[in-house]
Design a protein around this motif. Structure first.
Motif, PDB file in Angstrom:
ATOM      1  N   VAL A   1       6.941  11.200  -0.815  1.00 45.15           N
ATOM      2  CA  VAL A   1       7.521  10.562   0.369  1.00 45.15           C
ATOM      3  C   VAL A   1       6.946  11.179   1.648  1.00 45.15           C
ATOM      4  O   VAL A   1       6.740  12.392   1.734  1.00 45.15           O
ATOM      5  CB  VAL A   1       9.064  10.675   0.342  1.00 45.15           C
ATOM      6  N   ASP A   2       6.649  10.325   2.615  1.00 46.13           N
ATOM      7  CA  ASP A   2       6.141  10.703   3.946  1.00 46.13           C
ATOM      8  C   ASP A   2       4.686  11.172   3.944  1.00 46.13           C
ATOM      9  O   ASP A   2       4.219  11.708   4.948  1.00 46.13           O
ATOM     10  CB  ASP A   2       7.003  11.799   4.596  1.00 46.13           C
ATOM     11  N   ALA A   3       3.953  10.937   2.878  1.00 45.88           N
ATOM     12  CA  ALA A   3       2.527  11.291   2.888  1.00 45.88           C
ATOM     13  C   ALA A   3       1.689  10.238   3.609  1.00 45.88           C
ATOM     14  O   ALA A   3       0.514  10.469   3.893  1.00 45.88           O
ATOM     15  CB  ALA A   3       2.010  11.474   1.460  1.00 45.88           C
ATOM     16  N   GLY A   4       2.293   9.075   3.903  1.00 45.54           N
ATOM     17  CA  GLY A   4       1.572   8.037   4.633  1.00 45.54           C
ATOM     18  C   GLY A   4       1.085   6.904   3.767  1.00 45.54           C
ATOM     19  O   GLY A   4       0.160   6.180   4.132  1.00 45.54           O
ATOM     20  N   LYS A   5       1.737   6.694   2.648  1.00 45.65           N
ATOM     21  CA  LYS A   5       1.325   5.672   1.682  1.00 45.65           C
ATOM     22  C   LYS A   5       1.425   4.255   2.260  1.00 45.65           C
ATOM     23  O   LYS A   5       0.478   3.465   2.167  1.00 45.65           O
ATOM     24  CB  LYS A   5       2.209   5.829   0.443  1.00 45.65           C
TER      25      LYS A   5
END
Length: 680
Positions: free
Chosen positions: A12-16
């Motif tokens: 989550v929040d890695a920019g996927k």
């Protein structure tokens, strides 16, 4: 032009989702890049996704990269929605795993990569956010190599890290040759002889990437677009095309089910073989025996394997939509290799195979280990609530909706607190139902500690049912399931009565003496008897004088519960295996908290300024540990956990949830409820 079904996966929040937007923009599908924060992204279409800025449901969108048509599936990154990711994995040809250049390799990243490797899904790694302050190149590349996979091939270098002008310079270095030469003897020979060309190196790279033996790594920024062109080149050149014989037998897999505007079921299916057309009448249902990914089975691309299955249903496809340039369009057919939305299959479920049965791709992640009770607010129609929860369970079967008839309580299974909040918000926003939840508790099981037997005889000792049933309960190994055996002659009474007993045994074991499921035991029928069909003179069948299935379904729970009582059961709680990494100087603060949470470190390893602990922790305390970890480790601690096994729960550590019908005061009410249920 060939097809590629591509998954985008990440912590989550890695920019996927931002990467998905950038890919669609680069391909000309959208004119403006949406923002996760602003809730304007293409694939996060649910109102709740836009409000929270997270992906909750997988979404499919299509775009073209020169001669490749990509069906891109954006998946949730939050671990509470890992089941949504699991359902997608079995339909992918390739994947892009997104890693943050700032946070680096995170716990969910490792879980995802292990699963992608186990399934041998060709995977590219995209290190995102190189424009953010704190972005790293060497450290992240080293972490990918050490914690995800050693077979990484850097596809270039990053420049001006941590600034808005950060960029990516494509190019294969010596690392590519080192990795590929270990896997390709011909390439090694060519290297020794000085005959390695750039074309030959890229050809070897493509071949080994498609075999999921190496993982190219790109750096870039989904926000600025840096490195994205190089990534799209890699998607087009290095990942395999979707396979499948369009003229073969129709076979596909359903990975998502939703409801349309009129309440109709809409199934998302990947076709592996044949061509499905509107007005086709097809069979669908559960997959064949599960394949073990560890046994060398390519689950995503295995051939259709027809196998008999009595649970299959039949329906007619009334409409088909295929994905094209950012939307879905109606078509009259869907061939092998494509993903489509199907209408008309009212009984379709997630995981069903369409047409020729396929080997099930099984479960890759741990099942939910938590549960809660749904509490409707005053005035909420309980029937409407049950219908709404049933709809949610269609979209996520691991919710595992369960209703206690006596207590009039509804239980749902959970991965975590965020999932509970999403269920609550969905019931309010989509169905207008106001609910709260009881405290989240671990999803325990009961196991017999000894053997116990009981019997009720027909017309004796106040038995209200015209049936003789004797049962013995014995312990069984963990994971063996419930086995039903006979110590009486099969011909001693009609087969339908034996079937009624077995079905009722399995249903009753859904709630043991302490109120938890009894998943593993052997139940042996030791006594049987019935009243033969009788009638008054010149009259029809009189069920007051003759045994029916109702009698056996009624007496079986009474006998089984008594046998369980005599055997005794013990509650077992779910334990997670955890891996915790933190600065070594925080260990003194961590250990007392772990002890209080009943976590049991089994190994402790110190590496310079860092330490790593591995052990077990009760599922009930994982969330609390996650919440306390940042404060205990100056924000540098990292926790990874997954269900490992069940173990006896110490007395007094879990809330009591006994069977209501074990209370003699409630026995009459229980029998009345049971009579109504089996009578229907």
């Amino acid at each position: 032009m060939h097809l590629l079904n591509l998954g985008i996966l990440a912590h989550v929040d890695a920019g996927k989702t931002s990467l998905t937007e950038r890919l669609l923009y680069s391909a000309g599908v959208i004119d403006e890049i949406g923002s996760v924060d602003a809730g304007s992204t293409q694939t996060d279409s649910l109102a709740l996704e836009r409000q929270r800025g997270i992906t909750i449901k997988s979404a499919v969108v299509s775009f073209a990269l020169d001669d490749v048509t990509v069906n891109l599936i954006d998946t949730p990154g939050h671990p509470d929605f890992i089941a949504e990711v699991e359902r997608v994995l079995g339909v992918l040809d390739g994947a892009v795993l997104v890693v943050s250049a700032v946070e680096g390799v995170q716990p969910q990243t490792r879980v995802l990569m292990r699963t992608l490797q186990r399934l041998r899904i060709p995977t590219l790694v995209f290190v995102n956010k190189i424009d953010r302050r704190g972005a790293r190149y060497d450290a992240v590349l080293r972490a990918v190599s050490e914690r995800l996979t050693a077979a990484v091939v850097p596809m270039g270098t990053a420049t001006a890290l941590g600034t808005p002008g950060a960029g990516f310079l494509p190019g294969l270095g010596t690392a590519a040759l080192d990795v590929l030469a270990d896997l390709d003897d011909d390439l090694l020979t060519a290297y020794v002889e000085g005959e390695v060309t750039d074309d030959r190196l890229r050809t070897a790279l493509a071949a080994r990437t498609r075999q999921a033996l190496v993982h190219p790594v790109y750096f870039g920024s989904a926000i600025t677009g840096a490195g994205v062109d190089a990534l799209t080149d890699g998607i087009r050149e290095l990942l395999p095309a979707a396979g499948g014989d369009r003229d073969g037998p129709v076979s596909g897999t359903v990975f998502k089910v939703e409801r349309g505007p009129a309440g109709e079921k809409v199934a998302y299916a990947r076709m592996f073989s044949g061509t499905l057309r509107t007005r086709d009448r097809i069979r669908f249902g559960e997959s064949g025996p599960s394949a073990d990914a560890g046994d060398g089975v390519d689950l995503a691309h295995s051939d259709a394997t027809p196998e008999p299955d009595g649970t299959r249903a039949e329906g007619r496809v009334t409409a088909i939509s295929v994905f094209d340039r950012g939307t879905d369009v109606r078509d009259d057919q869907v061939p092998a290799g494509r993903i489509a939305k199907l209408w008309g299959l009212a009984d379709i479920r997630i995981g069903d195979t369409i047409g020729a049965p396929r080997k099930a791709y099984g479960h890759f992640f741990s099942p939910p280990t938590l549960e809660t009770i749904v509490v409707p607010a005053d005035g909420v129609d309980r029937r409407a609530l049950h219908r709404a929860l049933t709809r949610l369970a269609e979209q996520d079967p691991l919710i595992d909706l369960r209703h206690d008839e006596v207590r009039q309580e509804t239980f749902v299974s959970l991965y975590g607190e965020v999932q509970k909040e999403v269920i609550q918000a969905t019931l309010a926003d989509d169905f207008g139902l106001d609910v709260t939840f009881r405290e989240t508790t671990p999803l325990c099981v009961e196991r017999p500690v000894g053997s116990g037997a009981a019997v009720e005889f027909n017309k004796k000792d106040g038995n209200p049912f015209l049936a003789t049933v004797g049962l013995r309960v014995d312990p069984a190994p963990d994971g063996s399931g419930v086995e039903f055996r006979l110590e009486v002659e099969l011909g001693s009474m009609p087969y339908a009565f034996f079937k009624a007993v077995e079905e009722t045994v399995r249903e009753t074991l859904g709630q043991g003496l302490h109120g938890w499921q009894v998943p593993d035991c052997t139940v042996t029928m030791t006594h049987s008897g019935y009243s033969p069909r009788q009638s008054h003179a010149h009259q029809g069948f009189d069920k007051s004088m003759s045994s029916t299935g109702y009698d056996f379904r009624g007496v079986t729970p009474l006998v089984l519960i008594e046998a369980l009582r005599r055997a005794g059961t013990q509650v077992h709680e779910p334990l997670h295996h955890f891996r915790l990494e933190a600065p070594s100087d925080t260990l003194a603060a961590l250990l007392p908290v772990l002890a209080r949470l009943r976590a049991a470190p089994q190994t402790t390893e110190t590496r310079g300024a860092d330490c790593r602990l591995e052990g077990t922790v009760p599922a009930a305390h994982v969330h609390e540990l996650e919440q306390q970890l940042p404060g205990l480790t100056r924000g540098e601690g990292e926790l990874e956990s997954a269900f490992d096994h069940y173990a006896p729960a110490p007395r007094g550590t879990l809330p009591e949830r006994r069977r209501t019908d074990l209370n003699p005061l409630n026995r009459k009410e229980y029998l009345l409820n049971l009579t109504r249920r089996v009578g229907n």
